[in-house]
Enzyme design. Sequence first.
Site, PDB file in Angstrom:
ATOM      1  CG  ASP A  26      34.786  -4.436  40.413  1.00 32.51           C
ATOM      2  OD1 ASP A  26      33.626  -4.663  39.991  1.00 32.51           O
ATOM      3  OD2 ASP A  26      35.226  -3.300  40.639  1.00 32.51           O
ATOM      4  CD  GLU A  28      35.652   0.647  40.288  1.00 34.50           C
ATOM      5  OE1 GLU A  28      34.932   1.468  39.664  1.00 34.50           O
ATOM      6  OE2 GLU A  28      35.199  -0.270  40.984  1.00 34.50           O
ATOM      7  CG  HIS A 167      30.974   2.461  43.079  1.00 36.07           C
ATOM      8  ND1 HIS A 167      30.424   1.737  42.044  1.00 36.07           N
ATOM      9  CD2 HIS A 167      29.921   2.992  43.785  1.00 36.07           C
ATOM     10  CE1 HIS A 167      29.105   1.820  42.104  1.00 36.07           C
ATOM     11  NE2 HIS A 167      28.765   2.562  43.150  1.00 36.07           N
ATOM     12  CG  ASP A 172      32.978  -2.702  44.023  1.00 40.84           C
ATOM     13  OD1 ASP A 172      32.766  -2.361  45.206  1.00 40.84           O
ATOM     14  OD2 ASP A 172      32.685  -1.993  43.035  1.00 40.84           O
TER      15      ASP A 172
END
Length: 578
Positions: A26, A28, A167, A172
């Site tokens: 994942d 960001e 998040h 995540d």
Amino acid sequence: MTTSAYQATFEELGTPLREVTFVVVDLETTGTRASEGGITEIGAVKVRGGEKLGEFQSLVNPGQPVPAFVARLTGITTAMVATAPGIEKVLPSFLEFAHGSVLVAHNAPFDVGFLRAACEKLGYPWPGFPVVDTVPLARKVVTRDEAPNHKLSTLARIFRAEVTPDHRALSDARATVDVLHALFGRLGPLGITHLEDLRTAADPVPKEVRAKRHLADGLPEAPGVYLFRGPGDEVLYVGTSTNLHKRVRSYFTAAEKRRRMTEMVRIAERVTPVVCATPLEAQVRELRLIAEHEPRYNRRSKYPERAVWVRLTDEPYPRLSVVRDTTSGLAHIGPFGGSNAAKEAVAALHDTLPLRQCTARIARVPRTPGSPCALAGMGRCSAPCVATVPDVVYDDVAGAARAALDGDPALVVETLSARIARLAAQERFEEAGEVTRRLRSFVHGARRAQRFAPLARCAELVAARPAGVAGAPGERGGWEFVVVRHGRLAGTSLSGPGEDALAAVAAVRATAEVVEPAPPPAPSSYPEETDLLLAWLDQPGVRLVAVDGELTCPVRGAAAHADLARAADRVRAELPGA
């Protein structure tokens, strides 16, 4: 020396899900576009067989401020990443962590898009990871009645994930691991148990079709023929492949788009494999089995006995006839796939030479002269029926027809080509197209007969080529041998690297099928089989080992005009209204 990245296919992996190493990742980021935004955090979890093997987490300095709305969503601020390493330092570590694994992400195009963009920016080749996206998998097994959407937070709640997504990249990724395992639990009863199944898991494959995946179990990964059989053990479909297991397995996935094949799979009860020594043997066996069983779901090669020839009859005043069998000593062209193509070839000869078209038997010297037909009045028939002495003019016409059939078709090609040009100049395009079809059919039939006849006459032909992958010589080593008798495949075998090639030739000749000749120019096999053999013999690297007979074709034969006929066919296709 540079090496290009290679992306493995799902079929090549072919691994049960429990044996696959997944890296659930994942990211960001500062935005939604990889071309504009930067990565602020990477989190990943490596798992196999339900066990966690390791984790990866790092903040990343994106080289730009973190937008306020992103900071509120993720909690990652510009100050937090100001002292973090740049992507040029983090990305190599992540690629090493994920090496040899299958990437998994929720909405994978987003995360993988940023990773690929980073690789491109830094000049790294993309490793070509196989990628699994949990979003379409969730849509397959989680209905709207169960969940209002397929967001990660919603799925984590439904599947009671141990980690709540917030998040942040690692949290995540951990939640996605739990979602992934839960999805596997639901996909298993649907027959999705191997990595290659995930590629089509989200496609609308009927459950009853997917449930028959077990029919591929135990099939060898070798070249050969496969027969789908119905409830009464009847043959429903015959096919061939260089890898029986992979090919049959594909029928139970969305890779199979043909509706009649889906119908066939619903009926099928089992699959019978026939392993073959070489791909050529597999192709020939497929043709023979289709001809033998006439499976209802095969469309190609079902009725080879329908092939026809065009022959000059054995009469005092010969004429053209469409026949199913050949007769020694007479001029033939063909075989044609059907009577329509044969009739077009006949029309091409009639357009060129004034051969009689009536079917009456005419004596060499008729007792009383007959009445000329309308074709004679138009100059399209030499009218031997009105002769009161042997018609030597017709002898010349029949001789020219025999030469065009057996040897040089230049007279027909030049006559019809000139006619096509005149018709096109007069803008009579439909007529030009019709003449072009006739020319093409004639040249095709003449070329086929002139190629079949020498092979049919050979009592035995032994050929070899270096064995290799997809016909590439020398990649595997050894030799592939073929024995052809009277145009029929009588035997084939392989020898390994370092083996005595002459001993292998002697063995395959000794065990080859005994084949009786057919009336020339017909081979002792179905036409499509002879086409396969000729195509094999035409390949680069093929060497003739022994020939019992004469393997020759006319120098000025139909093959010399094949390109012209194909060009004429292309012209016809481009004509207005074609």
